[in-house]
Every structure is written in C-alpha cells, then in structure tokens.
Design a protein around this motif. Structure first.
Motif, PDB file in Angstrom:
ATOM      1  N   LEU A  99       0.824  -1.199   0.000  1.00 49.88           N
ATOM      2  CA  LEU A  99       0.000   0.000   0.000  1.00 49.88           C
ATOM      3  C   LEU A  99       0.863   1.256   0.000  1.00 49.88           C
ATOM      4  O   LEU A  99       0.629   2.201  -0.754  1.00 49.88           O
ATOM      5  CB  LEU A  99      -0.901  -0.020   1.241  1.00 49.88           C
ATOM      6  N   GLU A 100       1.892   1.253   0.839  1.00 48.34           N
ATOM      7  CA  GLU A 100       2.725   2.441   0.991  1.00 48.34           C
ATOM      8  C   GLU A 100       4.041   2.350   0.230  1.00 48.34           C
ATOM      9  O   GLU A 100       4.831   3.289   0.244  1.00 48.34           O
ATOM     10  CB  GLU A 100       2.990   2.687   2.490  1.00 48.34           C
ATOM     11  N   GLY A 101       4.276   1.226  -0.396  1.00 50.27           N
ATOM     12  CA  GLY A 101       5.510   1.063  -1.180  1.00 50.27           C
ATOM     13  C   GLY A 101       6.745   0.860  -0.314  1.00 50.27           C
ATOM     14  O   GLY A 101       7.874   0.994  -0.792  1.00 50.27           O
ATOM     15  N   VAL A 102       6.551   0.500   0.958  1.00 49.66           N
ATOM     16  CA  VAL A 102       7.690   0.346   1.866  1.00 49.66           C
ATOM     17  C   VAL A 102       8.307  -1.050   1.698  1.00 49.66           C
ATOM     18  O   VAL A 102       7.586  -2.048   1.675  1.00 49.66           O
ATOM     19  CB  VAL A 102       7.240   0.544   3.332  1.00 49.66           C
ATOM     20  N   GLY A 103       9.619  -1.101   1.577  1.00 47.51           N
ATOM     21  CA  GLY A 103      10.320  -2.391   1.527  1.00 47.51           C
ATOM     22  C   GLY A 103      10.354  -3.032   0.146  1.00 47.51           C
ATOM     23  O   GLY A 103      10.884  -4.128  -0.009  1.00 47.51           O
ATOM     24  N   VAL A 104       9.773  -2.369  -0.845  1.00 43.92           N
ATOM     25  CA  VAL A 104       9.664  -2.993  -2.174  1.00 43.92           C
ATOM     26  C   VAL A 104      11.031  -3.071  -2.854  1.00 43.92           C
ATOM     27  O   VAL A 104      11.360  -4.078  -3.481  1.00 43.92           O
ATOM     28  CB  VAL A 104       8.642  -2.234  -3.053  1.00 43.92           C
ATOM     29  N   GLU A 105      11.851  -2.013  -2.656  1.00 41.04           N
ATOM     30  CA  GLU A 105      13.174  -2.015  -3.286  1.00 41.04           C
ATOM     31  C   GLU A 105      14.023  -3.181  -2.768  1.00 41.04           C
ATOM     32  O   GLU A 105      14.649  -3.901  -3.538  1.00 41.04           O
ATOM     33  CB  GLU A 105      13.876  -0.692  -2.971  1.00 41.04           C
ATOM     34  N   LYS A 106      14.000  -3.352  -1.461  1.00 42.88           N
ATOM     35  CA  LYS A 106      14.764  -4.446  -0.829  1.00 42.88           C
ATOM     36  C   LYS A 106      14.240  -5.798  -1.331  1.00 42.88           C
ATOM     37  O   LYS A 106      15.009  -6.723  -1.613  1.00 42.88           O
ATOM     38  CB  LYS A 106      14.625  -4.341   0.698  1.00 42.88           C
TER      39      LYS A 106
END
Lengths: 145, 298
Positions: free
Chosen positions: B224-231
């Motif tokens: 939802l918030e795009g947190v942790g997607v890069e990792k």
C-alpha cells in the motif's frame, strides 16, 4: 466470451459496472474489470492485451458522447474492429443514434434486467459465428435496442 | 493441427517483431490449443507470486512493476483468478490493483481464468512465459489464484517463487506446517503497516531456522505504501535457483503435464458419464485413459 468492462473518464461510480460484471460471470463469461477512470487509450490497450471479444463501457458522467466515439475510433485504428462494443449508464435517448453510428451495438439504461445483457451477448455471438456485421469495425446497420 | 501450428509460429514472429496485437493473439492461441505448443527461450526470467487470498499479491506486483519499469525492464504479468465451478465464468480483477498509473508500452498484463485445472494452474502458463521471453519481455511474473498451503504447482513453472502472506495469519503452528513455505525462495509479509506484521515475520523466521534453513529471507513490505519494495526486488533478483528444489520441481512438472493430458483427453467426458452411471470403476477409467495416452505417444 472474454469481456472487458471499462469505466472511461472521470466518473467514480461503478456499482452498475460491477453488477453487470457479476451477471456476466454468472452467465459463464470471463469478465475483466478495468477499475475506475480509464482514458480511451488505456481501455484500447487493455482490450488488446486481454484479447477481449467484447467491450462494455459504463458511464454516468455525461461524457459518453465524446468518450465512447473516441474509444470506438481508437479500436478500429488499433486493428480491433472485431470487438463488439456495448454501453450502459445514464445515456439520454437523444444520444443513442450518435453512439450507434460510432459502433456501439447496444445501450442499457437504468432498470435493465441483467438477463437482457446476457441475451444481447448470446445474439452477438450468433451474429459473429454467422459472419453477420457485429464488430465495431463492421457495417453499422444492426443494433440490439 | 499443422495449420494451427504454422499460425502460431507466424504470430510468434510478428510478436517478436514488436506487434502487440499478435502477442495478445498468441497468448490466446497458446491457451486454446488442444496440444500446448512448446517454446524455449534461453534467457527467460520468471517469478511466481503466490499466497492466500487477500494477502496483497496483485498490489505488491503493481509496486514491483513500477520499480522494474523505472529500471528499464519490460514486464509481463500473467494474473490468474478462479473460474466459477458453477457457471464456468470468471471475474478477473487483478489488473485493477496493478493499474495505478498508465503503465504504457513496457508492461503487458494478461488476466487468465484458472479453469478446471488441478492445482489451479495450467501447464500452458510455462509456454506463455517462454513465448513472452522470446518476445523480449525481461521480467515475467505469474500470479496464482489465492492459495492455501498445499497448492504448489506454480513452483514447477517458474524459476523463482515469492510467497506473500499477511500479518496475523495464525501462529507458529501454521508456519510449522509443510507445503508452499518449503518451496518459496523469498517470503514477504505484506501489510507491514498493520500490527503483528513483525511477529508474523518472526514466526516464519523461527520456523525456517528450526528446519536448519536460514538461507531464505523473510521480508516485511507494505504494498500500500511502497515500503520495503526495493529491498524485496533486490532480494528476488539476487536469489539463486536452489538445487535441492530441482527434484520437487521436476516432480510437479511431470504431474502437471500428466494432469493436462488427462483433462484435455478426448474421451474424458464420455468416461465421466460412464462413471456416473456406474458402468465402469474409477480404476478401469484410469486404465482406459492412461493406455490411450501412452498409445498416442505423449
């Protein structure tokens, strides 16, 4: 049939679109719902990528007279003239002729029994199988209602 | 049949040359062909995404797609949703969650009704992935229908597998159960913005550690918030296909091919009708079907 149900333009109400999607699913069709606020080019890309045979456009905003002919033109330009287009929502009687002329084969207003839409698709499939004009790129004489 | 094949090869050539209409037609042809056309790409990159209904698979894929597109990849997504066992119809709505922005020409999303295929996933998915790779799609994602613990057919059809789960999905006993957890390469606990996400992730880590397996990452993400997607993406990109999984994959691939031969068998309806009236037994049905499959050289 594979049917895309789309909400073109700036209109945030999709109860009707979801009711139709559900009725078509229960009628044995594969229904792909686009979600809200799609541009004509989004919709044409989705119809292409999903290889849909039918496109249902739901609009309540009053912009049907500009959006729907645009989508029909884009479909023809994209080589999707075989796609069968129908519309639903708040569409005044005086605009029906314009929509039929742009390639829409049926328009369903408020209060339409969902079985009417299924009957239309059955007839549309029959016409397609018999090679009678039914796609958005075919001869535009025939429409359902 | 020969005509059909030449048609498919023609579509493939047009699709490779970049014609998107042909690509879309090709996907339909692969799904409809009575015998699944076999393609092979040397450089295919495929990811399966599986997990229970409502875990946020589609939303998370939407986020991953955005990252990949920014990084210059072209992404194809095959999104499976269930077919109604009653009407045979389906409501395919995964792409709603992936279409936040206009995704444009570098993203291809195809919704697929799971059909009445055992394991919920048809072996033609593999052919579709290979064809997409030949056409230059560099990241190919297969999203399964929402699954329970025992549907792991997907593992047979992709190079790497991401399991997405939500917080508060039970306790460590759930995590102890065998199944899809053993096959996943990367595990993401989505909805990290909700309470209990951290303890869910910890339960799974503990479970993996108990089985002596600490090679796999359990990541917290919020689609939802795009947190942790890069990792998450960098973890997926760097994970090596695990050799000990190979046997399980081959096993699943074999069963999946066999299932598809069975369900597409020309006499299957007739045999089911005979079973219904009791004129043959299930064992006899298996004898009839398997002997004619063997005879047809499949």
């Amino acid at each position: 049939m594979r049917v895309v149900i789309a909400k073109p333009g700036l209109d945030g109400h999709d109860r009707g679109a979801k009711v139709i999607a559900r009725a078509l699913r229960d009628g044995g069709h594969d229904v792909i719902y686009t979600g809200l606020r799609k541009t004509p080019s989004d919709i044409v890309r989705i119809v292409n990528d999903e290889d849909a045979e039918v496109l249902g456009l739901s609009t309540l905003s009053g912009a049907h007279d500009s959006l729907i002919p645009k989508i029909c033109n884009h479909l023809r330009e994209a080589g999707l003239g075989n796609v069968i287009v129908f519309a639903g929502g708040i569409i005044p009687e005086r605009d029906l002729e314009l929509l039929y002329k742009s390639g829409v084969r049926a328009v369903f207003g408020p209060g339409t029994p969902t079985s009417d839409v299924l009957d239309f698709l059955e007839e549309a499939l029959l016409r397609k199988q018999n090679k009678h004009p039914i796609g958005v790129g075919d001869d535009l004489g025939w429409h359902w209602n | 049949m020969a005509l059909e094949l030449s048609n498919i090869n023609e579509l493939l050539e047009l699709a490779i040359s970049g014609d998107r209409r042909s690509l879309s037609r090709l996907m339909t042809k692969i799904a409809e062909s009575p015998q699944i056309p076999k393609f092979h790409s040397e450089s295919s990159w495929t990811l399966g995404v599986t997990g229970p209904p409502g875990a946020g698979k589609s939303t998370l894929i939407g986020q991953m797609v955005k990252h990949w597109v920014t990084a210059g990849e072209s992404v194809a997504v095959l999104a499976l949703d269930p077919t109604s066992p009653i009407s045979g119809g389906s409501f395919l709505a995964d792409r709603i969650r992936m279409e936040g922005d206009d995704l444009g020409e570098t993203v291809f999303v195809r919704s697929i009704a799971s059909g009445n295929i055992p394991g919920g996933i048809s072996p033609y998915i593999w052919s579709m992935c290979q064809a997409l790779s030949l056409c230059g799609w560099t990241r190919i994602v297969v999203e399964t229908v929402g699954t329970g613990q025992s549907e792991f057919r997907i593992a047979a059809l992709v190079d790497r597998l991401l399991l997405v789960d939500g917080p508060d999905r039970g306790d460590i006993i759930q995590a102890e159960k065998a199944g899809i957890l053993e096959l996943a390469d990367v595990i993401a606990i989505n909805k990290s913005d909700l309470p209990r996400a951290v303890s869910s992730a910890q339960s799974i880590r503990t479970s993996l550690a108990l089985s002596g397996d600490d090679s796999r990452e359990v990541l917290l993400v919020s689609a939802l918030e795009g947190v942790g997607v890069e990792k998450l993406i960098s973890t997926i990109e760097s994970c090596e296909p695990r050799s000990e999984r190979n046997e399980m994959i081959m096993r699943e691939r074999l069963i999946s091919e066999w299932d598809s031969l069975l369900v597409t068998h020309s006499e299957i309806d007739e045999i089911i009708a005979k079973l219904c009236i009791g004129s043959i037994t299930v064992n006899e049905a298996i004898q009839i079907l398997s002997s004619s499959i063997v005879q047809s050289g499949e």
